[in-house]
Design a protein around this motif. Structure first.
Motif, short mmCIF file in Angstrom:
data_model
loop_
_atom_site.label_atom_id
_atom_site.label_comp_id
_atom_site.label_asym_id
_atom_site.label_seq_id
_atom_site.Cartn_x
_atom_site.Cartn_y
_atom_site.Cartn_z
N ARG A 169 66.81 8.89 112.28
CA ARG A 169 67.80 9.62 113.06
C ARG A 169 69.04 9.91 112.22
N LEU A 170 69.55 11.14 112.33
CA LEU A 170 70.79 11.51 111.68
C LEU A 170 71.95 11.27 112.64
N ILE A 171 72.96 10.55 112.17
CA ILE A 171 74.13 10.21 113.00
C ILE A 171 75.35 10.91 112.41
N GLN A 172 75.95 11.79 113.21
CA GLN A 172 77.11 12.56 112.73
C GLN A 172 78.43 11.88 113.04
N ASN A 173 78.46 11.09 114.13
CA ASN A 173 79.71 10.43 114.52
C ASN A 173 79.41 9.17 115.33
N GLU A 174 80.45 8.42 115.65
CA GLU A 174 80.29 7.13 116.33
C GLU A 174 79.60 7.25 117.69
N SER A 175 79.84 8.34 118.41
CA SER A 175 79.27 8.49 119.75
C SER A 175 77.75 8.59 119.73
N GLU A 176 77.16 8.90 118.58
CA GLU A 176 75.70 9.07 118.48
C GLU A 176 74.98 7.80 118.05
N ARG A 233 60.16 20.61 108.05
CA ARG A 233 60.50 20.79 109.45
C ARG A 233 60.41 19.42 110.13
N ARG A 234 61.54 18.95 110.67
CA ARG A 234 61.60 17.63 111.28
C ARG A 234 61.10 16.55 110.32
N GLU A 342 48.35 24.59 115.07
CA GLU A 342 49.47 24.40 115.97
C GLU A 342 50.02 25.74 116.41
N ASP A 343 50.59 25.76 117.60
CA ASP A 343 51.14 26.98 118.18
C ASP A 343 52.63 27.05 117.87
N THR A 344 52.98 27.89 116.90
CA THR A 344 54.37 27.99 116.47
C THR A 344 55.28 28.58 117.55
N GLU A 345 54.68 29.33 118.49
CA GLU A 345 55.48 29.93 119.56
C GLU A 345 55.77 28.93 120.69
N LEU A 346 55.06 27.82 120.70
CA LEU A 346 55.28 26.78 121.71
C LEU A 346 55.73 25.49 121.03
N ASN A 347 56.77 25.60 120.24
CA ASN A 347 57.37 24.45 119.59
C ASN A 347 56.38 23.67 118.72
N PHE A 348 55.48 24.41 118.08
CA PHE A 348 54.52 23.84 117.14
C PHE A 348 53.60 22.81 117.82
N LYS A 435 66.60 29.22 95.76
CA LYS A 435 67.92 28.70 96.12
C LYS A 435 67.86 28.02 97.49
N TYR A 436 67.13 26.93 97.59
CA TYR A 436 66.99 26.26 98.88
C TYR A 436 67.01 24.75 98.70
N ASN A 437 67.26 24.05 99.82
CA ASN A 437 67.23 22.59 99.84
C ASN A 437 66.60 22.15 101.16
N THR A 438 66.80 20.90 101.56
CA THR A 438 66.15 20.42 102.78
C THR A 438 66.72 21.06 104.05
N GLY A 439 67.79 21.81 103.91
CA GLY A 439 68.33 22.54 105.06
C GLY A 439 67.71 23.92 105.23
N PHE A 440 66.69 24.22 104.46
CA PHE A 440 66.09 25.57 104.47
C PHE A 440 65.59 25.98 105.85
N ILE A 441 64.79 25.13 106.51
CA ILE A 441 64.22 25.48 107.81
C ILE A 441 65.29 25.63 108.88
N PRO A 442 66.22 24.67 109.04
CA PRO A 442 67.28 24.87 110.03
C PRO A 442 68.09 26.14 109.79
N LYS A 443 68.40 26.42 108.53
CA LYS A 443 69.20 27.59 108.19
C LYS A 443 68.48 28.89 108.56
N ASN A 444 67.16 28.92 108.37
CA ASN A 444 66.41 30.15 108.57
C ASN A 444 65.52 30.13 109.82
#
Length: 504
Positions: A169-176, A233-234, A342-348, A435-444
């Protein structure tokens, strides 16, 4: 000498191992569940034995049943593939107790590196850089909050026995923190039977770079260069390539040396992988070690001309490495795409079912590692990956062009697949430019999913059906012609398929 190997796995990796066995003159033994009676690995092997019901716990994870089959059929060694029991120290130990060679590292090595907290400590001792974080099990939410503040957000909360993105899990702040802590421990316990979790500083804009290593029983260890695995992805890899477009020769040499040091620190035997996170400034950190063959191993094979499964078998048989570090030279460029049902149109969502039609691509520099065939029913019980598409070319540019072609040629009907999605990944500007990193999928993600939904595979499926109908009608007319040389008029226009436009 090893003369007979049981492959304790299924799917494309089981078939892939059996192919190397065949070339080496080694007999292969398949084990299968009730759901895999007609699976390709069952049909390909020299011998095949049912070991239980469809559920993995009743078959592919049943250590005693697999050992029983091995003993009853005079098996010399067991290859675990990846997944299932491949990193299970108890399984490796049981093989040793029964005088069966386990094609992989020692149980003690698995235990040392399978536990990520233990692995971090080992790497620190070996002088391998690690991501700042904790070296112990978190005891409470309060402790987690306190340590997060000390390390600094963002933070990655990870399962010590985790893998494949589970218990992470990625935690961005204390509330998470509270929700992440609770969810990660629960997921870790259900997936790995161990809810131990720890914290690592989140490396922003990282590249996921892994080094293939190979060690023998005589203390020799080499690395086989790197793979770029940042298209995820995930936290699940989708596309991999080698060499990495991000690396340079100086960084490659330095990281390779650290990978070898990491393997030597645990007396590693066989094929394994040292995974690193590398930030945009080329600072690198040990992530984890996979004590098995990786899904993406074919791209290393393609750029080096080495069969890693054969090397695993030779090492397990007690042979010294016949390769020195100076022998390892990358040639050309290789890319791998994971083909999933997997069905990419139904959340994989997984898409099991019967494959009605299958056309696999081929040509120069093309490799398909798969286990499916026309008429085969993909079961619901296992991972949705049905194959891997690998291309090699003299340059990265040519490899991308080749991958575009083969993804266009790859046709599967009867089930949903991610092939169309992969086409858009390969065509995305960030990827083509390297020119990509692990943020490639979220970005695109919006562009990728928009491309999939606006260009549905249904059109292609209908076109193939129309083609087949046309073929049948032509065949019928040909057989009824008195003149054997007579050729029927094509009915493409009747079906409205002309110049790429389909009208029904």
């Amino acid at each position: 000498m090893i003369r007979k190997i049981l492959i304790a796995n299924r799917g494309e990796i089981a078939v892939r191992v059996m192919r190397s066995c065949y070339e080496m003159g080694i007999k292969s033994v398949a084990v299968y569940s009730e759901a895999d009676r007609t699976a390709r690995h069952t049909l390909y092997a020299d011998e095949a034995y049912c070991i239980g019901l469809a559920a993995s716990k009743d078959s592919y994870l049943n250590i005693e049943k697999i050992i029983q089959v091995a003993k009853e059929n005079q098996v010399d060694a067991i290859h675990p593939g990846y997944g299932f029991l491949s990193e299970n120290a108890d399984f490796a130990r049981r093989c040793k107790e029964e005088n069966i060679i386990f094609i992989g590292p020692q149980a003690e090595t698995m235990e040392a590196m399978g536990d990520k907290i233990s692995a971090r400590i080992k790497m620190i001792e070996a002088g391998v850089p690690v991501v700042p974080g904790t070296q112990k099990n978190l005891k409470s939410i309060e402790e987690a909050i306190s340590l997060c503040k000390e390390i600094g957000f963002p933070i990655m909360l990870k399962a010590s026995m985790g893998g494949g993105g589970k218990g992470m899990r990625l935690i961005q702040n204390e509330s998470e923190v509270e929700e992440a802590y609770t969810m990660a421990k629960s997921e870790a316990l259900s997936s790995f039977g161990d809810d131990t979790v720890y914290l690592e500083k989140f490396v922003e804009e990282p590249h996921h770079i892994e080094f293939q290593i190979l060690g023998d029983k005589h203390g020799n260890v080499i690395h086989l260069c790197e793979r770029e695995c940042s298209v995820q992805r995930r936290n699940q890899k989708i596309v991999e390539e080698s060499p990495s477009p991000f690396m340079n020769d100086t960084l490659r040499e330095e990281m390779g040396q650290k990978a070898v040091a990491a393997a030597k620190a645990v007396n590693y035997e066989g094929a394994g992988t040292i995974e690193f996170l590398v930030d945009k400034n080329h600072n690198y950190y040990f992530l984890e070690m996979n004590t098995r063959l990786q899904v993406e191993h074919p791209i290393t094979e393609e750029v080096l001309g080495i069969d890693l499964v054969k090397e695993q078998i030779k090492v397990a048989d007690g042979q010294k490495l016949h390769l020195a570090q100076s022998d390892i030279k990358q040639r050309g460029h290789a890319i791998e795409c994971r083909i999933c049902a997997e069905d990419t149109e139904l959340n994989f969502r997984p898409s099991p079912g019967i494959i009605r039609q299958l056309t696999e691509p081929n040509g120069i520099g093309v490799r398909v590692d798969s286990y499916v065939y026309e008429g085969y029913e993909i079961p619901i019980y296992y991972d949705p990956m049905i194959g891997k598409l690998i291309v090699w070319a003299t340059t990265r540019k040519y490899a991308i062009e080749r991958m575009r072609r083969v993804l266009n040629e790859y046709k599967i009907t009867g089930i949903k697949t991610n092939i169309n999605y992969l086409r858009y990944v390969i065509d995305t500007s960030d990827f083509t430019k390297g020119k990509y990193n692990t943020g490639f999928i979220p970005k695109n993600s919006k562009r990728l999913l928009k491309g999939v939904t606006s260009h549905s595979e249904e059109e292609e499926n209908i076109a193939m059906i129309a083609t087949y109908i046309d073929y049948l009608m032509n065949l019928e007319e040909n057989t009824s012609q008195l003149d054997a040389d007579a050729r029927p008029i094509s009915r493409w226009r009747e079906f409205g398929l002309h110049k790429g436009v389909l009208r029904i």
